[in-house]
Design a protein around this motif. Structure first.
Motif, PDB file in Angstrom:
ATOM      1  N   TYR A   9      12.162   1.464   2.331  1.00 54.07           N
ATOM      2  CA  TYR A   9      10.754   1.337   2.721  1.00 54.07           C
ATOM      3  C   TYR A   9      10.122   0.117   2.050  1.00 54.07           C
ATOM      4  N   GLU A  10      10.367  -0.062   0.765  1.00 50.43           N
ATOM      5  CA  GLU A  10       9.803  -1.225   0.060  1.00 50.43           C
ATOM      6  C   GLU A  10      10.324  -2.536   0.662  1.00 50.43           C
ATOM      7  N   HIS A  13       8.583  -2.901   4.098  1.00 54.69           N
ATOM      8  CA  HIS A  13       7.141  -2.660   4.119  1.00 54.69           C
ATOM      9  C   HIS A  13       6.360  -3.749   4.843  1.00 54.69           C
ATOM     10  N   LEU A  17       4.276  -3.041   8.138  1.00 55.75           N
ATOM     11  CA  LEU A  17       2.825  -3.184   8.061  1.00 55.75           C
ATOM     12  C   LEU A  17       2.304  -4.129   9.137  1.00 55.75           C
ATOM     13  N   ARG A  58       6.109   8.221   4.941  1.00 50.36           N
ATOM     14  CA  ARG A  58       5.135   7.329   4.306  1.00 50.36           C
ATOM     15  C   ARG A  58       4.120   6.840   5.327  1.00 50.36           C
ATOM     16  N   ILE A  60       2.039   3.803   6.547  1.00 50.82           N
ATOM     17  CA  ILE A  60       2.239   2.354   6.463  1.00 50.82           C
ATOM     18  C   ILE A  60       0.882   1.715   6.217  1.00 50.82           C
TER      19      ILE A  60
END
Length: 94
Positions: A9-10, A13, A17, A58, A60
């Motif tokens: 995810y990092e 990201h 996004l 998560r 976003i």
């Protein structure tokens, strides 16, 4: 637990996004499983696909919202019986 998913995810990201701001992503391993409009939809979709296995959910966004389900459900309390007591500079109760 979920270290691979959090790292993925990092890593992704910025791309997520720019393409899907405000949506909820479900990640398993190093794969985006789905995008949803609500956390409830994401949890339901992940549970249908993975059952009791771990998966990452998560929102976003630039500033992630902190959610503590046990606190929301009343299983934990944010107040403390010691919250009205002051601490001295040495850390002892005053």
């Amino acid at each position: 637990m979920l270290d691979v998913e959090r790292a993925y995810y990092e890593k992704m990201h910025g791309d997520l996004l720019s393409k899907y701001p405000g949506q909820i992503v479900v990640i398993k391993g190093q794969e985006v499983i789905g995008l949803f409009h609500t956390i409830q939809e994401a949890l339901t979709g992940g549970a249908r696909r993975f059952g009791m296995q771990d998966f990452l959910v998560r929102e976003i966004s630039d500033s992630p919202r902190v959610s503590i389900p046990a606190l929301s459900l009343g299983l934990l309390r944010a107040d403390s019986p010691f919250s009205n007591q002051r601490r001295t500079p040495e850390g002892a109760m005053g």
